[in-house]
Motif scaffolding. Structure first.
Motif, PDB file in Angstrom:
ATOM      1  N   VAL A  70       0.852  -1.188   0.000  1.00 38.08           N
ATOM      2  CA  VAL A  70       0.000   0.000   0.000  1.00 38.08           C
ATOM      3  C   VAL A  70       0.890   1.240   0.000  1.00 38.08           C
ATOM      4  CG1 VAL A  70      -1.722   1.315   1.283  1.00 38.08           C
ATOM      5  CG2 VAL A  70      -1.884  -1.180   1.185  1.00 38.08           C
ATOM      6  N   GLU A  71       0.564   2.184  -0.845  1.00 38.57           N
ATOM      7  CA  GLU A  71       1.259   3.475  -0.856  1.00 38.57           C
ATOM      8  C   GLU A  71       0.365   4.497  -0.154  1.00 38.57           C
ATOM      9  OE1 GLU A  71       2.367   6.901  -4.107  1.00 38.57           O
ATOM     10  OE2 GLU A  71       3.031   4.853  -4.564  1.00 38.57           O
ATOM     11  N   LEU A  72       0.888   5.107   0.882  1.00 38.64           N
ATOM     12  CA  LEU A  72       0.151   6.106   1.643  1.00 38.64           C
ATOM     13  C   LEU A  72       0.681   7.487   1.275  1.00 38.64           C
ATOM     14  CD1 LEU A  72       0.377   4.308   5.112  1.00 38.64           C
ATOM     15  CD2 LEU A  72      -1.531   4.212   3.491  1.00 38.64           C
ATOM     16  N   THR A  73      -0.177   8.322   0.707  1.00 37.31           N
ATOM     17  CA  THR A  73       0.242   9.683   0.388  1.00 37.31           C
ATOM     18  C   THR A  73      -0.430  10.652   1.360  1.00 37.31           C
ATOM     19  OG1 THR A  73      -1.507  10.039  -1.254  1.00 37.31           O
ATOM     20  CG2 THR A  73       0.568   9.115  -2.040  1.00 37.31           C
ATOM     21  N   TYR A  74       0.379  11.554   1.875  1.00 38.33           N
ATOM     22  CA  TYR A  74      -0.077  12.509   2.887  1.00 38.33           C
ATOM     23  C   TYR A  74       0.224  13.914   2.404  1.00 38.33           C
ATOM     24  CZ  TYR A  74       0.124  15.210   7.291  1.00 38.33           C
ATOM     25  OH  TYR A  74      -0.048  16.161   8.278  1.00 38.33           O
ATOM     26  N   ASN A  75      -0.816  14.728   2.277  1.00 38.02           N
ATOM     27  CA  ASN A  75      -0.659  16.133   1.892  1.00 38.02           C
ATOM     28  C   ASN A  75      -0.755  16.991   3.149  1.00 38.02           C
ATOM     29  OD1 ASN A  75      -0.661  16.172  -1.204  1.00 38.02           O
ATOM     30  ND2 ASN A  75      -2.467  14.922  -0.761  1.00 38.02           N
ATOM     31  N   TYR A  76       0.325  17.687   3.451  1.00 34.24           N
ATOM     32  CA  TYR A  76       0.348  18.524   4.652  1.00 34.24           C
ATOM     33  C   TYR A  76      -0.791  19.544   4.577  1.00 34.24           C
ATOM     34  CZ  TYR A  76       4.930  16.750   6.049  1.00 34.24           C
ATOM     35  OH  TYR A  76       5.962  15.942   6.462  1.00 34.24           O
ATOM     36  N   GLY A  77      -1.534  19.663   5.653  1.00 29.62           N
ATOM     37  CA  GLY A  77      -2.614  20.639   5.703  1.00 29.62           C
ATOM     38  C   GLY A  77      -3.976  20.084   5.360  1.00 29.62           C
ATOM     39  N   LEU A  78      -4.020  18.855   4.820  1.00 30.28           N
ATOM     40  CA  LEU A  78      -5.305  18.222   4.517  1.00 30.28           C
ATOM     41  C   LEU A  78      -5.576  17.128   5.536  1.00 30.28           C
ATOM     42  CD1 LEU A  78      -5.239  17.967   0.623  1.00 30.28           C
ATOM     43  CD2 LEU A  78      -6.740  19.375   2.021  1.00 30.28           C
ATOM     44  N   GLY A  79      -6.735  17.220   6.193  1.00 36.02           N
ATOM     45  CA  GLY A  79      -7.026  16.303   7.291  1.00 36.02           C
ATOM     46  C   GLY A  79      -7.908  15.131   6.951  1.00 36.02           C
ATOM     47  N   SER A  80      -8.654  15.194   5.837  1.00 40.41           N
ATOM     48  CA  SER A  80      -9.527  14.079   5.469  1.00 40.41           C
ATOM     49  C   SER A  80      -9.949  14.230   4.015  1.00 40.41           C
ATOM     50  CB  SER A  80     -10.763  14.028   6.371  1.00 40.41           C
ATOM     51  OG  SER A  80     -11.554  15.196   6.216  1.00 40.41           O
ATOM     52  N   TYR A  81     -10.447  13.134   3.468  1.00 37.46           N
ATOM     53  CA  TYR A  81     -10.868  13.095   2.073  1.00 37.46           C
ATOM     54  C   TYR A  81     -12.227  12.411   1.984  1.00 37.46           C
ATOM     55  CZ  TYR A  81      -5.924  14.034   1.225  1.00 37.46           C
ATOM     56  OH  TYR A  81      -4.669  14.584   1.233  1.00 37.46           O
ATOM     57  N   GLN A  82     -13.101  12.966   1.158  1.00 37.77           N
ATOM     58  CA  GLN A  82     -14.442  12.399   0.988  1.00 37.77           C
ATOM     59  C   GLN A  82     -14.360  11.069   0.256  1.00 37.77           C
ATOM     60  OE1 GLN A  82     -17.032  14.893  -1.291  1.00 37.77           O
ATOM     61  NE2 GLN A  82     -18.715  13.409  -1.314  1.00 37.77           N
ATOM     62  N   LEU A  83     -15.015  10.051   0.796  1.00 41.32           N
ATOM     63  CA  LEU A  83     -15.032   8.727   0.182  1.00 41.32           C
ATOM     64  C   LEU A  83     -16.117   8.625  -0.882  1.00 41.32           C
ATOM     65  CD1 LEU A  83     -14.713   6.517   3.387  1.00 41.32           C
ATOM     66  CD2 LEU A  83     -12.883   7.100   1.794  1.00 41.32           C
ATOM     67  N   GLY A  84     -15.834   7.846  -1.922  1.00 44.14           N
ATOM     68  CA  GLY A  84     -16.826   7.570  -2.944  1.00 44.14           C
ATOM     69  C   GLY A  84     -17.354   6.147  -2.803  1.00 44.14           C
ATOM     70  N   ASN A  85     -17.887   5.618  -3.899  1.00 46.36           N
ATOM     71  CA  ASN A  85     -18.417   4.247  -3.877  1.00 46.36           C
ATOM     72  C   ASN A  85     -17.506   3.297  -4.650  1.00 46.36           C
ATOM     73  OD1 ASN A  85     -18.862   4.938  -6.527  1.00 46.36           O
ATOM     74  ND2 ASN A  85     -21.075   4.611  -6.515  1.00 46.36           N
ATOM     75  N   ASP A  86     -16.259   3.717  -4.872  1.00 49.68           N
ATOM     76  CA  ASP A  86     -15.359   2.949  -5.733  1.00 49.68           C
ATOM     77  C   ASP A  86     -14.625   1.809  -5.029  1.00 49.68           C
ATOM     78  OD1 ASP A  86     -13.973   4.800  -4.211  1.00 49.68           O
ATOM     79  OD2 ASP A  86     -12.765   5.588  -5.863  1.00 49.68           O
TER      80      ASP A  86
END
Length: 295
Positions: A70-86
């Motif tokens: 698994v590749e984990l990418t972390y963008n400084y300053g972003l705390g969460s991402y909206q999930l889709g149905n994919d």
């Protein structure tokens, strides 16, 4: 063709590296294999459509030469991402992971005899209480809006073989001993939202121009034409980034350079811990009475 290609990794965007590291280490039982910090966005949008500082961590059960990771990418300053149905889940066969989830009281549900847990950002992992030889990561399951169209794309254009098929699902792959790719027909459009990931495969470098030209001739989407990506102090790899008919991002990378780039780094665990400790963004936002952006 298929014998020369192999499944490499799935990319997740993460918003909290502390909780994420705990989950992958203590629940799944994986180890950090590589960790890199970058000052600006990736030319192939590996970290998503963001231009700022970010990091990449590879985590898995063993070396990338013979494990799907698994590749984990972390963008400084972003705390969460909206999930889709994919994303429907990554299946892992591991008695230890099942025991870990129970001992850590990690929230879980039982579905068809498997223990389903979610990473801190909501990504599902399907834990099967089995211990088998080889890589514990068995398959990545994604949604499809049109199963036959999906099958045609992945078999005719990407060269995958069908390992099993039903009216509503298909399991594809390049060889018996690799992580498989399963698609389940959900009968509705696929929404990748902001958390949508990416799957990566390697192939001989000489095949990359052919992959690009074949997709172009078939009128398929090429997100990033053949490009070189640099990692400071490590090998430069060449990639082509595609999108299937449902918009799933697919990275094909030249195998020769990738094998050099992806060698395990014995300092990876130390590097991720140091990066987490040095990241004061949570404290800064808290002092300002703010929360990190949600995408």
């Amino acid at each position: 063709m298929s014998a020369t290609r192999r499944a490499l990794h799935w990319v997740f965007k993460v918003g909290d590296r502390t909780k994420t590291a705990k989950f992958y280490r203590e629940v799944l039982g994986m180890k950090f294999l590589r960790h890199e910090e970058f000052e600006e966005g990736c030319k192939a949008s590996c970290n998503g459509p963001y231009d700022g500082k970010w990091s990449k961590s590879m985590v898995g059960f063993g070396p990338e030469d013979d494990h799907f990771v698994v590749e984990l990418t972390y963008n400084y300053g972003l705390g969460s991402y909206q999930l889709g149905n994919d994303m429907q889940g990554i299946t892992v066969h591991s008695k230890q992971a099942v025991e870990n989830a129970a001992s850590h009281n990690w929230p879980s549900t039982q579905i068809d005899g498997a223990t389903v847990v979610k990473a801190p950002d909501g990504y599902p992992f399907i834990l099967v209480d089995k211990q088998e030889s080889g890589d514990p990561v068995k398959k990545v399951t994604l949604s499809s809006s049109n199963l036959q169209r999906t099958i045609d794309y992945w078999t005719k254009l990407c060269g995958m073989k069908i390992f099993s098929q039903s009216d509503k699902s298909v399991t594809l792959g390049y060889s018996d001993n690799q992580c498989k790719l399963e698609f389940v027909d959900i009968g509705q459009p696929i929404d990748h939202a902001k958390a949508g990931g990416r799957i990566a495969f390697s192939c001989p470098r000489a095949e990359l121009p052919d992959i690009e030209s074949q997709m172009k001739a078939a009128g398929q989407t090429i997100l990033t034409p053949l490009v070189s990506l640099d990692t400071p102090g490590k090998a430069t790899v060449e990639v082509v980034i595609l999108a299937d008919p449902d918009g799933y991002e697919i990275c094909f990378v030249g195998d020769e350079a990738f094998r050099e780039l992806s060698q395990m780094d014995s300092t990876a665990e130390k590097l991720i811990d140091e990066a987490i400790a040095a990241d004061k963004s949570d404290e800064w936002f808290a002092k300002k009475g703010l929360v990190k952006s949600s995408e």
